[in-house]
Enzyme design. Structure first.
Site, short mmCIF file in Angstrom:
data_model
loop_
_atom_site.label_atom_id
_atom_site.label_comp_id
_atom_site.label_asym_id
_atom_site.label_seq_id
_atom_site.Cartn_x
_atom_site.Cartn_y
_atom_site.Cartn_z
N GLU A 134 -2.29 -8.93 9.41
CA GLU A 134 -3.38 -8.15 8.53
C GLU A 134 -4.82 -8.79 8.56
O GLU A 134 -5.54 -8.85 7.63
CB GLU A 134 -3.25 -7.95 6.90
CG GLU A 134 -1.71 -7.17 6.93
CD GLU A 134 -1.20 -7.11 5.40
OE1 GLU A 134 -1.90 -7.55 4.49
OE2 GLU A 134 -0.31 -6.06 5.13
N GLU A 166 5.79 -3.53 8.99
CA GLU A 166 5.95 -3.65 7.25
C GLU A 166 5.75 -2.30 6.82
O GLU A 166 5.04 -1.54 7.22
CB GLU A 166 4.84 -4.63 6.70
CG GLU A 166 4.83 -5.97 6.95
CD GLU A 166 3.81 -6.58 5.92
OE1 GLU A 166 3.55 -6.04 4.93
OE2 GLU A 166 3.55 -7.80 6.59
C1 BGP Z 1 1.28 -7.36 3.03
C2 BGP Z 1 1.47 -8.76 3.29
C3 BGP Z 1 3.30 -9.35 3.15
C4 BGP Z 1 3.67 -8.61 1.81
C5 BGP Z 1 3.28 -6.91 1.51
C6 BGP Z 1 3.81 -6.39 0.28
O1 BGP Z 1 -0.04 -7.20 2.64
O2 BGP Z 1 1.47 -8.84 4.84
O3 BGP Z 1 2.86 -10.68 3.00
O4 BGP Z 1 4.05 -9.37 0.82
O5 BGP Z 1 2.17 -6.77 1.83
O6 BGP Z 1 2.84 -6.89 -0.72
P1 BGP Z 1 3.28 -7.39 -2.07
O7 BGP Z 1 4.30 -8.49 -1.62
O8 BGP Z 1 2.11 -7.89 -2.64
O9 BGP Z 1 4.08 -6.36 -2.51
#
Ligand code: BGP
Length: 481
Positions: free
Chosen positions: A177, A378
């Site tokens: 990201e 993701e």
């Molecule tokens: C993204 C990241 C992850 C992850 C995901 C979900 O931004 O790359 O590391 O955790 O988001 O976010 P969260 O864990 O805050 O729900």
């Protein structure tokens, strides 16, 4: 018949070292940035507390103990039919402070075992080189990525990984990201004046100049390591990784349309424009000027960016936004970045707007712009999961519907002509949330008995969605019922 997922499509899942491994100081590992961040909750910010004060809970320290339980977890991934697992190598297992003369052999040994185990189960590793795991020592000494000297340290880390693993790992991502540097999303990527900081993350003073300069350093670092990989190991594939946050104009008012275009360029296009095309787009000048930022470049940077372009685009995708120039437009409560509420969309328990069609829209836009293979690395629904008192199981129909609709829309995008090659849902096993540090925000197909107060026996259980995803993979995305 409509075009669909190819036979060698990479179905799988995604995790990151700091959110699963635990064992934060085992076998010579040093502290990375997430190791000094405490837990928070929905609406309660996490804190940076480098003193490691025992009155706080630091969720990365134990996480879900993947370090010791990876074999059981990989077996479960294989049982679902995974073809690919995305994870990261934690920089501080290999170079505990980032500056050691020699890499830490015990750190390598863990990844040797993990990659061998994945390959033995027919699962390709996709490795993120930087998933917010900067050695904390480099934050203290250099103010993290704000300092150009960190580029060389990162290059050294990546070179030793490529040299050791090029036979076993064919797919790599540089910075997770990377476009977060264009927003202000907190501290994890260590691009925003963190040296000496302690306290709640929302009290950190934002410095657009520092974080965008740091992003430039990450671009140069990404280009250099991509070039190294291409020159030494031509069969490796290196990708960029973007948080895809598509925007819609809230109304047909041309002001909203222009504001949306600006936002799309800044958040979604600037980084892949640089990393895929190899140069800053012409619109960047004005965007930076309006932010009051001047990016300092060294002679040779432009050539480096051109020489180190990536092979594919990858993104995380969770939500879309509406852009309005009307100050009275209704705001989305609790959303990651605010924004205007889209009346056509539902939101998750954490206020993230759920939009499967937005994924199809974005994939088409990305494909039209770049014409390189695309991976969704993701996607998923963070939700509260409760065990049914009747049978003790997790009946997560809400998660199944979420995935069903997203897979459908990816099928549509492929039919639209998009070269989509992978789908790797986030947190395929419950893990520590990045934004809140909670365990309660669960994404997994696999439930982990671990709770926000640190208790739980860490045992793993299959949720209903586990069986659904297994069927989805077995039918190559056709059996979504
Ligand atoms: C993204 C990241 C992850 C992850 C995901 C979900 O931004 O790359 O590391 O955790 O988001 O976010 P969260 O864990 O805050 O729900």
């Amino acid at each position: 018949m409509s075009a669909q997922f190819s036979e060698n499509f990479f179905w799988g899942g995604a995790i990151a070292a700091n959110q699963v491994e635990g064992a934060w100081d085992i076998d010579g590992k040093g502290a990375s940035m997430p190791d000094v961040v405490t837990n928070g909750a929905h609406g309660v910010p996490r804190r940076v507390e480098p003193s490691l004060d025992p009155s706080y809970l630091y969720p990365s320290h134990d996480a879900i103990d993947f370090y010791h339980r990876y074999e059981e977890d990989v077996e479960l991934f294989a049982e679902m039919g995974f073809k690919m697992l995305r994870t990261s190598v934690n920089w501080t297992r290999i170079f505990p402070t980032g500056e050691e003369a020699e890499p830490n052999e015990a750190g390598f040994a863990f990844y040797d075992r993990l990659f061998d185990c994945l390959l033995a189960h027919g699962i390709q590793p996709l490795i993120t080189l930087s998933h917010y795991e900067l050695p904390y020592a480099l934050v203290e000494k250099y103010n993290g990525w704000c300092d150009r000297r960190v580029i060389e340290l990162f290059e050294r880390f990546c070179r030793v990984l490529f040299d050791r693993y090029h036979d076993r790992v064919k797919w790599w991502l540089t910075f997770n990201e990377v476009n977060c540097d264009l927003l202000y999303t907190g501290a994890f990527n260590s691009t925003n004046n963190l040296r000496g900081f302690s306290g709640p993350l929302d009290t950190l003073v934002d410095s657009p100049q520092e974080r965008i300069q740091a992003m430039h350093h990450q671009f140069v670092a990404s280009a250099r390591v991509t070039r190294y990989a291409h020159e030494h190991y031509p069969d490796l594939k290196i990708g960029c990784m973007i948080v895809a946050l598509p925007d819609y104009p809230y109304t047909p008012n041309p002001d909203d349309v222009l504001a949306t275009q600006r936002q799309m360029r800044m958040i979604n296009w600037l980084c892949p424009d640089v990393q895929i095309r190899g140069y800053y787009p012409s619109y960047a000048k004005r965007l930076f000027r309006e932010l009051g930022v001047e990016v300092r470049m060294e002679p040779g940077d432009a050539e480096e960016l051109r020489a180190g372009t990536v092979d594919f685009y990858s993104c995380s995708y969770y939500m879309t936004f509406c852009v309005s120039t009307d100050p009275n437009a209704p705001i989305t409560e609790g959303s990651l970045l605010g924004g205007v509420k889209n009346p056509y969309l539902e939101v998750s328990d954490w206020g993230w707007q759920i939009d499967p069609k937005g994924l199809r829209y974005m994939l088409n836009e990305v494909w039209d712009r770049y014409q390189v293979p695309i991976m969704v690395v993701e996607n998923g629904l963070g939700a509260y999961d409760e065990k049914d008192p009747a049978d003790g199981c997790i009946h997560d129909d809400y998660r199944i519907s979420y995935f069903r609709e997203h897979v459908r829309q990816m099928g549509e995008a492929i039919d639209d002509g998009v070269d989509l090659i992978a789908y790797l849902p986030w947190g395929c096993i419950d893990l520590v949330s990045l934004s809140t540090g909670e365990m309660a925000k669960r994404y997994g197909f696999i439930y982990v008995n671990k709770f926000d107060d640190g208790t739980g026996d860490l045992s793993r259980e299959r949720k209903d969605s586990f069986y659904w995803y297994q069927r989805c993979i077995a039918s190559n995305g056709r059996g979504l019922g």
